[in-house]
Scaffold this motif. Sequence first.
Motif, short mmCIF file in Angstrom:
data_model
loop_
_atom_site.label_atom_id
_atom_site.label_comp_id
_atom_site.label_asym_id
_atom_site.label_seq_id
_atom_site.Cartn_x
_atom_site.Cartn_y
_atom_site.Cartn_z
N HIS A 1 -3.84 -5.23 -20.75
CA HIS A 1 -3.77 -3.87 -21.28
C HIS A 1 -2.46 -3.79 -22.05
CE1 HIS A 1 -7.10 -2.71 -18.72
NE2 HIS A 1 -7.11 -1.54 -19.34
N ASN A 2 -2.50 -3.14 -23.18
CA ASN A 2 -1.28 -2.95 -23.93
C ASN A 2 -0.92 -1.47 -23.96
OD1 ASN A 2 -3.54 -2.72 -25.95
ND2 ASN A 2 -1.84 -2.14 -27.27
N PHE A 3 0.36 -1.24 -23.85
CA PHE A 3 0.92 0.10 -23.88
C PHE A 3 1.97 0.12 -24.97
CE2 PHE A 3 -0.52 -0.96 -19.71
CZ PHE A 3 -1.24 0.15 -19.30
N GLN A 4 1.85 1.07 -25.88
CA GLN A 4 2.83 1.16 -26.95
C GLN A 4 3.70 2.38 -26.73
OE1 GLN A 4 2.11 2.61 -31.12
NE2 GLN A 4 2.14 0.40 -31.48
N PHE A 5 5.00 2.18 -26.90
CA PHE A 5 5.96 3.26 -26.86
C PHE A 5 6.63 3.33 -28.22
CE2 PHE A 5 5.18 2.44 -22.50
CZ PHE A 5 5.41 3.63 -21.82
N LYS A 6 6.82 4.54 -28.71
CA LYS A 6 7.39 4.79 -30.03
C LYS A 6 8.68 5.60 -29.84
CE LYS A 6 6.03 7.15 -34.30
NZ LYS A 6 4.92 7.91 -34.92
N LYS A 7 9.72 5.22 -30.56
CA LYS A 7 10.97 5.96 -30.46
C LYS A 7 10.88 7.20 -31.34
CE LYS A 7 15.42 4.64 -29.24
NZ LYS A 7 16.51 3.67 -29.33
N ILE A 8 10.95 8.37 -30.68
CA ILE A 8 10.86 9.65 -31.37
C ILE A 8 12.10 10.46 -30.97
CG2 ILE A 8 9.53 11.78 -31.64
CD1 ILE A 8 7.02 10.16 -30.85
N ASN A 9 12.89 10.83 -31.97
CA ASN A 9 14.12 11.59 -31.71
C ASN A 9 14.99 10.94 -30.64
OD1 ASN A 9 13.36 13.56 -33.62
ND2 ASN A 9 12.18 14.67 -32.07
N GLY A 10 15.11 9.62 -30.71
CA GLY A 10 15.98 8.89 -29.80
C GLY A 10 15.41 8.61 -28.42
N LYS A 11 14.16 9.03 -28.17
CA LYS A 11 13.54 8.80 -26.86
C LYS A 11 12.26 8.01 -27.03
CE LYS A 11 15.29 13.01 -24.77
NZ LYS A 11 14.96 14.20 -24.02
N TRP A 12 11.99 7.14 -26.03
CA TRP A 12 10.75 6.37 -26.04
C TRP A 12 9.61 7.22 -25.53
CZ3 TRP A 12 10.64 2.25 -28.85
CH2 TRP A 12 11.80 1.50 -29.04
N LYS A 13 8.53 7.30 -26.32
CA LYS A 13 7.36 8.10 -25.98
C LYS A 13 6.12 7.21 -25.93
CE LYS A 13 9.27 12.27 -26.13
NZ LYS A 13 9.15 13.25 -25.08
N PHE A 14 5.33 7.38 -24.86
CA PHE A 14 4.07 6.66 -24.73
C PHE A 14 3.16 7.11 -25.87
CE2 PHE A 14 -0.26 6.80 -22.69
CZ PHE A 14 -0.51 5.43 -22.81
N ASN A 15 2.60 6.14 -26.57
CA ASN A 15 1.91 6.41 -27.83
C ASN A 15 0.48 5.83 -27.87
OD1 ASN A 15 2.22 7.31 -30.63
ND2 ASN A 15 2.13 5.13 -31.14
N GLU A 16 0.23 4.77 -27.09
CA GLU A 16 -1.05 4.08 -27.23
C GLU A 16 -1.36 3.27 -25.97
OE1 GLU A 16 -2.89 0.43 -29.91
OE2 GLU A 16 -1.26 1.62 -30.73
N ILE A 17 -2.64 3.19 -25.66
CA ILE A 17 -3.14 2.29 -24.62
C ILE A 17 -4.35 1.57 -25.19
CG2 ILE A 17 -4.52 4.11 -23.54
CD1 ILE A 17 -4.20 2.61 -20.87
N GLY A 18 -4.45 0.27 -24.90
CA GLY A 18 -5.59 -0.51 -25.38
C GLY A 18 -5.79 -1.73 -24.50
N THR A 19 -6.74 -2.55 -24.88
CA THR A 19 -7.03 -3.77 -24.13
C THR A 19 -7.07 -4.96 -25.06
OG1 THR A 19 -9.42 -3.43 -24.35
CG2 THR A 19 -8.35 -2.59 -22.34
N ILE A 20 -6.77 -6.12 -24.51
CA ILE A 20 -6.85 -7.40 -25.22
C ILE A 20 -7.57 -8.37 -24.30
CG2 ILE A 20 -5.55 -9.26 -26.27
CD1 ILE A 20 -3.18 -7.26 -26.47
N PRO A 21 -8.60 -9.02 -24.60
CA PRO A 21 -9.51 -8.73 -25.71
C PRO A 21 -10.31 -7.48 -25.47
CG PRO A 21 -10.40 -10.54 -24.41
CD PRO A 21 -9.08 -10.12 -23.81
#
Length: 173
Positions: free
Chosen positions: A153-173
Amino acid sequence: MYIIILTIILTFFSCNRIKKDTKNEFRKSEISQTWNDFLNILESSREKDFKELSSEKIRCYLCLENTNTEQKEMEILRENDSLWYDKIYDDLIYIPIDSFVKKDFDLIFNLEFVKILKENETIFHKRIIDGIEYYEILVTTTKPTIGHEGGQHNFQFKKINGKWKFNEIGTIP
């Protein structure tokens, strides 16, 4: 076919080596506290804290088909709309955080899954796209076997206004 299997095996062993090399970096990583907070929030099902740690929308294909009703709706869309692919990946896949918490949070982040996330192999990868910082966090959720390549499972965090925010969840494959 043999080439594909060989590629998968080499990728697996490569990821294991990366995991070993990055264990010490994880402790020092700027995302490590956010990841630990994320796991603790999931474990205690604190929806309010989850919303604060998340972006306004979560990219989540899993959310489109995690109930029988949703699976049927997606099947109808694919059968009746020639632009189904674009609708899914340009629009439907982005779930507003309130909807995610209401409909998908408990289905995805059950106690068994959270335990797997806390205990299994984790790989961290930072990247910058168009000046925006992202962290991809990969967790091996299905161990590979002779008959199955395994999965993450992949989890993406994006830096928004200096803070890490959970942005995405997915699977591989």
